[in-house]
Design an enzyme around this catalytic site. Structure first.
Site, PDB file in Angstrom:
ATOM      1  N   LYS A  34       0.907  -1.278  -0.014  1.00  0.00           N
ATOM      2  CA  LYS A  34      -0.003  -0.121  -0.130  1.00  0.00           C
ATOM      3  C   LYS A  34       0.823   1.261  -0.173  1.00  0.00           C
ATOM      4  CE  LYS A  34      -0.955   0.208   5.029  1.00  0.00           C
ATOM      5  NZ  LYS A  34       0.063   1.809   5.335  1.00  0.00           N
ATOM      6  N   THR A  35       1.936   1.171   0.610  1.00  0.00           N
ATOM      7  CA  THR A  35       2.822   2.455   0.672  1.00  0.00           C
ATOM      8  C   THR A  35       3.342   2.891  -0.712  1.00  0.00           C
ATOM      9  OG1 THR A  35       3.494   1.827   3.004  1.00  0.00           O
ATOM     10  CG2 THR A  35       4.668   3.484   1.836  1.00  0.00           C
ATOM     11  N   ASP A 215      -4.061   7.370   4.585  1.00  0.00           N
ATOM     12  CA  ASP A 215      -3.627   5.863   4.966  1.00  0.00           C
ATOM     13  C   ASP A 215      -4.065   5.467   6.172  1.00  0.00           C
ATOM     14  OD1 ASP A 215      -1.824   3.765   4.802  1.00  0.00           O
ATOM     15  OD2 ASP A 215      -0.390   4.776   5.805  1.00  0.00           O
ATOM     16  N   GLU A 216      -4.211   4.036   6.241  1.00  0.00           N
ATOM     17  CA  GLU A 216      -4.745   3.309   7.243  1.00  0.00           C
ATOM     18  C   GLU A 216      -6.158   3.899   7.947  1.00  0.00           C
ATOM     19  OE1 GLU A 216      -3.311   0.658   8.439  1.00  0.00           O
ATOM     20  OE2 GLU A 216      -1.232   0.888   8.335  1.00  0.00           O
ATOM     21  N   GLN A 246      -8.038  -5.384   9.513  1.00  0.00           N
ATOM     22  CA  GLN A 246      -6.682  -5.008  10.331  1.00  0.00           C
ATOM     23  C   GLN A 246      -7.377  -3.929  11.283  1.00  0.00           C
ATOM     24  OE1 GLN A 246      -2.607  -5.268   8.730  1.00  0.00           O
ATOM     25  NE2 GLN A 246      -3.754  -5.210   6.797  1.00  0.00           N
ATOM     26  N   ARG A 602       1.741 -11.276  10.033  1.00  0.00           N
ATOM     27  CA  ARG A 602       3.286 -10.494  10.488  1.00  0.00           C
ATOM     28  C   ARG A 602       4.258 -11.471   9.968  1.00  0.00           C
ATOM     29  NH1 ARG A 602       1.707  -6.433   9.605  1.00  0.00           N
ATOM     30  NH2 ARG A 602      -0.266  -7.530   9.396  1.00  0.00           N
TER      31      ARG A 602
END
Length: 670
Positions: A34-35, A215-216, A246, A602
């Site tokens: 995503k970044t 973002d997020e 998430q 993770r």
């Protein structure tokens, strides 16, 4: 679009980058890049002729904002990258408030109170407000006030103003305004109020930002959604990136409905799903996919990876928590020796901080380096808070918390009883302590010695405040001069137990002053801008501390979000731990499932999940049951074993040979 690189993006990522106008919802699963998409989209807008200063990208942590800035600087000219505002929500709100808070009755040199400052003020208010038989925990009061503000309340709800909490809330807000101070929750609350109530301010920022990226987005609360809505105006060029699977910060005010109901806030959006994972093996991803499908309300996604194979997830039953800790330590040591990986490639994830202690003990015994994420913050250190308080007082003498911190640091004859008199006088005057100290009537009632001490302190602050506000003043040099004049470092050394502690604390002061020098080289906003940056760094400040030092990571599931590790141990998959007992009463089991999903995703190569048949709680042995979530894990990708079975299974000759050869290879490199 000449020269813009799209070939290293997959088709869904390309679609997200090329969709520039109107609302855009990018559903980005864990590890889907995503970044890269956010920064590529900014670079593409610039390549299409959009002015960099008209682009805003908002995220939650300083670390994430810094990463985005660095990536963008590698994609476009540095001069263009520097004009894009990539910021946290709170940093953005500070900019908005500094340019228009006068409309709300504050001065633009307001101070920002951290958690310690808030608690100090709330304790005093409770002491003054509570009846003799009334008690209120300051931490509880702070949390309740914070929750109310995140719900958009600037004052107690109707009917609550007569309760002790309501009275403390009202008095707290009034005193903050008197002191020309705001807390972190006020940054959002007041920025939204300013934009909603004052069209001239709203138009200014809407004209500045033509393209917004968030973002997020699954972590936003209702105030942050209102902020974005106000900035978007009729253009509605709002692109949000997030993953409802998430969303794990409901307890902190995050509203998962913001992303689930995005269409109701920004109608007819383009929706792009990023599902190709670049992090984990398919065994790990399928385990996560099948688990999260049990959440009834979610946006459907199916993570997949081009990586073939991968070992099964291990679900291991442990007799007790001591043997669980010993197994984790031994397994880490064995893998590190046989596979030659770095200690930093291992992470042990916990639902609760209380689980960490036993694993920490075992790692110490095995002499395995480790780091516990979330240790004492740099900004919690006494000397750092002292220096920031000195700086804050020079900019806002009405800041009582900062003033009271430095008034007798180092000792200058202003006794606690004298300070108490000044504080009481300020309450009667309904003014700040600074104005009370300067008041002739107050000084007239003091002894000659006390009056001289007060006048010396007032003169010191007045003199440096005047020097600081002169055009082209060397502010870092003035702050150093003031610290030297009051003998702060000498006093600091005297109060330390050892020379080593004194040197460490002195270095912290020097590091902070050096940071001010470096800030002045890149910004013209002076001490006020530097203080804002220092205060904002404390927001989720653990992200900046996480990467320091080497060793195995010991980290809670909440703190692990956004990180990735080749080898992950997820400890304590037990009913009452995850899902937590409280979640069943509060109806937040779905969020607990999302938390487990975050933990699983993770892991890049290897994931071991452990649970204990008994665990020591509050000094007593307590039986434990395997988490109900375990039934939702797919047998095809999860191998269930007990520690006893593993210990009784002989190691194959082939496995023993490969381990021996790996150890020899490692030794030969030494």
């Amino acid at each position: 679009m000449a020269g813009f690189r799209l070939f290293d993006l997959n088709p869904e990522q390309q679609k997200a980058v090329l969709t520039t106008d109107g609302p855009l919802l990018i559903l980005a699963g864990a590890g889907t890049g995503k970044t890269r998409v956010i920064t590529s989209r900014v670079a593409y807008l610039i390549s299409e002729g959009v002015s960099p200063s008209n682009i805003l990208a908002v995220t939650f942590t300083n670390k994430a904002a810094k990463e985005m800035r660095e990536r963008l600087a590698a994609m476009v000219e540095k001069s263009a990258a520097s004009k894009v505002l990539m910021s946290t929500f709170h940093a953005l709100c500070v900019r908005i408030l500094r340019s228009g808070i006068e409309h709300l009755g504050y001065k633009n040199n307001f101070s920002i109170y951290d958690e310690g400052d808030q608690l100090g003020l709330i304790k005093k208010i409770i002491t003054r407000t509570a009846a003799q038989d009334e008690k209120l925990d300051p931490h509880l009061a702070k949390n309740l006030i914070s929750k109310a503000k995140n719900n958009g309340w600037r004052e107690p709800a109707p009917g609550e103003e007569k309760s002790l909490v309501g009275a403390v809330f009202a008095r707290y807000q009034a005193e903050l305004k008197t002191l020309n101070a705001v807390d972190f929750d006020d940054l959002l609350l007041l920025a939204v109020q300013l934009l909603e109530e004052h069209e001239v301010v709203r138009r200014k920022w809407q004209d500045r930002f033509h393209y917004l990226m968030v973002d997020e987005f699954q972590d936003t609360n209702r105030l942050q959604l209102r902020l974005i809505t106000q900035l978007a105006d009729e253009r509605k060029n709002v692109a949000v990136v997030g993953d409802d699977d998430q969303s794990i910060y409901g307890w902190r005010g995050a509203e998962v409905t913001n992303i689930l109901e995005f269409e109701s806030h920004f109608p007819n959006p383009t929706v792009v799903k990023l599902e190709q994972n670049y992090r984990s093996t398919n065994a790990i991803l399928q385990t996560a996919n099948i688990l999260i499908r049990n959440n009834p309300r979610r946006r459907v996604k199916n993570l997949w990876s081009a990586q073939e194979g991968g070992s099964k997830v291990r679900l291991i039953a442990m007799p007790d928590d001591r043997q669980e800790a010993q197994f984790i330590g031994d397994d880490i040591q064995n893998l590190q020796m046989t596979e030659g990986v770095k200690w930093e490639d291992f992470a042990v994830l916990f639902r609760m901080n209380s689980q960490i202690r036993l694993v920490e003990q075992v790692l110490r015994q095995l002499k395995i380096p480790y780091k516990v994420v979330g240790g004492k913050s740099f900004f919690d250190r006494r000397e750092v808070k002292d220096l920031l308080a000195y700086a804050s007082c020079l900019l806002n003498t009405d800041d009582d918390v900062s003033l009271l911190r430095i008034i007798n640091t180092p000792a200058r004859g202003l006794s606690p009883s004298l300070v108490e008199q000044a504080t009481a006088h300020s309450s009667r005057m309904r003014s700040s302590v600074w104005n009370a100290l300067r008041d002739a009537a107050f000084q007239a009632g003091l002894t000659t010695r006390s009056r001289t001490a007060v006048q010396a302190f007032v003169g010191l602050v007045d003199r440096y405040e005047t020097l600081l506000n002169q055009p082209l003043s060397d502010q870092p040099a003035l702050l150093r001069e003031m610290i030297e004049e009051v003998g702060y470092l000498e006093d600091l050394r005297r109060t330390c137990k050892t020379p080593e502690e004194g040197l460490s604390r002195e270095n912290n002061v020097k590091d902070l002053l050096k940071s001010f020098d470096e800030y002045g080289e890149k910004s013209s906003e002076g001490l006020r801008g530097f203080l804002d940056e220092m205060m904002l760094r404390q927001e989720r400040e653990e992200e900046d501390e996480d990467d320091k030092g080497s060793g195995v990571w010991l980290i809670t599931l909440h703190a692990a979000k956004g990180l990735e590790f080749p080898y992950v141990y997820l400890a304590g998959l037990e009913e009452g731990v995850i899902p937590h007992d409280r979640s069943k009463m509060e109806g937040t089991v779905d969020e607990e499932r999302r938390l487990l999903y975050v933990g699983i995703t993770r892991a890049k190569r290897n994931l071991a999940i452990t649970w204990c048949q008994q665990r020591i709680k509050f000094g007593s042995v307590t039986p434990c049951n395997l988490s109900s979530f375990a039934k939702e894990l797919p047998a095809e990708f999860v191998e269930q074993k007990s520690l006893v079975q593993m210990q009784n299974t002989p190691v194959s000759a082939e496995s023993a040979k490969s381990r021996f050869e790996a150890m020899l290879a490692m030794i030969s490199k030494l």
